[in-house]
Design a protein around this motif. Structure first.
Motif, short mmCIF file in Angstrom:
data_model
loop_
_atom_site.label_atom_id
_atom_site.label_comp_id
_atom_site.label_asym_id
_atom_site.label_seq_id
_atom_site.Cartn_x
_atom_site.Cartn_y
_atom_site.Cartn_z
N LYS A 11 53.89 55.57 0.92
CA LYS A 11 54.08 54.21 0.98
C LYS A 11 52.99 53.65 1.56
O LYS A 11 51.93 54.46 2.18
N ASP A 13 52.32 51.82 3.94
CA ASP A 13 52.20 51.57 5.42
C ASP A 13 51.97 52.97 6.11
O ASP A 13 51.96 52.94 7.14
N ILE A 15 53.09 55.87 5.44
CA ILE A 15 54.35 56.88 5.63
C ILE A 15 54.55 57.71 4.35
O ILE A 15 54.42 56.98 3.47
N LYS A 51 49.86 58.65 7.85
CA LYS A 51 50.14 58.47 9.33
C LYS A 51 51.18 59.47 9.87
O LYS A 51 51.02 59.96 11.00
N CYS A 52 52.26 59.46 8.94
CA CYS A 52 53.40 60.18 9.52
C CYS A 52 54.02 60.58 8.19
O CYS A 52 54.15 59.93 7.27
N ILE A 193 62.38 55.98 9.10
CA ILE A 193 61.26 55.13 8.53
C ILE A 193 60.93 54.17 9.71
O ILE A 193 59.76 54.07 9.81
N LYS A 194 61.82 53.53 10.47
CA LYS A 194 61.44 52.78 11.59
C LYS A 194 60.67 53.36 12.54
O LYS A 194 59.58 53.01 13.13
N THR A 197 57.22 54.34 11.14
CA THR A 197 56.43 53.08 11.19
C THR A 197 56.03 52.85 12.80
O THR A 197 54.80 52.42 12.79
N THR A 198 56.64 53.07 13.68
CA THR A 198 56.36 52.84 15.14
C THR A 198 55.14 53.86 15.25
O THR A 198 54.25 53.57 16.01
N ALA A 200 53.20 55.09 13.17
CA ALA A 200 52.03 55.08 12.40
C ALA A 200 51.02 53.73 12.93
O ALA A 200 49.87 53.79 12.44
N LYS A 201 51.80 53.00 13.69
CA LYS A 201 51.21 51.77 14.26
C LYS A 201 50.12 52.27 15.43
O LYS A 201 49.24 51.65 15.63
#
Length: 258
Positions: A11, A13, A15, A51-52, A193-194, A197-198, A200-201
């Motif tokens: 994705k 973002d 992920i 990132k994840c 995914i949430k 996302t955390t 990966a930030k």
């Protein structure tokens, strides 16, 4: 490599989602699946845009176990070789520089439970089932279960699960520390995914150094482990992420990690 038994989605973002896709076989692990997983995690490990990683299964099973039809006729030397293939593949998951979240959507039995244990974090559907049923088949866990399970839930509970070949539900898995969180089936991937996302930030280098320090340190005595942490901590100060993260803190703004 063109994947046949898994799906790999990257994705925008940062992920990546790896889905084991042998739905009719309840995503049982045969040699082909293990080979594809090994290739996928080699690729993800080298991809700086990732990132994840989220690892899950298609349909109503995460992984129902290793493929019994492939294992049944094996002799001792062949069994050793098959076990090594599984262990080597799962070690790639464990040692992947990116955090790996297992989204356990259903059965995680035998090799499936062991695969989830090679991930950093386990999220479970309320319908998930976990177990190491190998002794009921006349074998031991062969993909790391005797080692990772004991490190996750403790000696007594790991021995009970393995010796009895019992299966436990999501609530019991949460109680003994086998999973981090439980969600309803239709919420599981959204929550995975949430969480991804955390993660990966944050600073990718800091997360990777943290994973390395945790995984390597837990295998050693406390003094050696502290040296591993000191080394990781020091290396962070050679990164642009450390400069940006602390500068952003002092300037009271969100960091922009690269």
């Amino acid at each position: 490599m063109d994947f046949v038994n898994i799906l790999l989605e990257k994705k925008d973002d940062g992920i990546a989602i790896v889905t084991i896709n042998r739905e009719k076989a309840l995503n049982a692990l045969n040699s082909d699946v293990l080979d594809e997983l090994a290739v996928a995690f080699d690729e993800l490990d080298k991809d700086d845009s990732v990132k994840c990683v989220i690892l899950t299964g298609a349909g109503r099973s995460f992984v129902a176990g290793a493929d019994i039809s492939e294992m049944a006729p094996l002799e001792a030397a062949q069994g050793y070789k098959f076990g090594k293939k599984g262990m080597d593949t799962f070690m790639k998951v464990e040692k992947c520089s990116k955090p790996v979240i297992a989204a356990v959507n259903g059965f995680a039995l035998g090799g499936g439970c062991e695969l989830s244990l090679s991930c950093d974090i386990r999220l479970a559907s309320s319908k998930a089932k976990f177990g190491q049923p190998e002794t009921g088949l006349g074998i031991t866990p062969g993909f790391g279960g005797t080692q990772r399970l004991i490190r996750t839930v403790g000696s007594g509970m790991a021995k009970e699960m393995i010796y009895t070949a019992g299966i436990i539900g999501a609530e019991e898995a949460l109680r003994i520390g086998l999973v981090n969180h439980i969600y309803e089936p239709d919420q599981l991937m959204d929550e995975a995914i949430k969480l991804a996302t955390t993660i990966a930030k944050n600073s990718a280098s800091a997360v990777q150094y943290s994973k390395s320090a945790i995984n390597n340190g837990v295998q050693t005595d406390i003094e050696t482990a502290m040296e591993i942490e000191r080394s990781a901590f020091g290396l962070c100060f050679a990164t642009e992420d450390q400069k940006e993260g602390m500068k952003a803190f002092l300037e009271k703004r969100s960091p922009e990690f690269k």
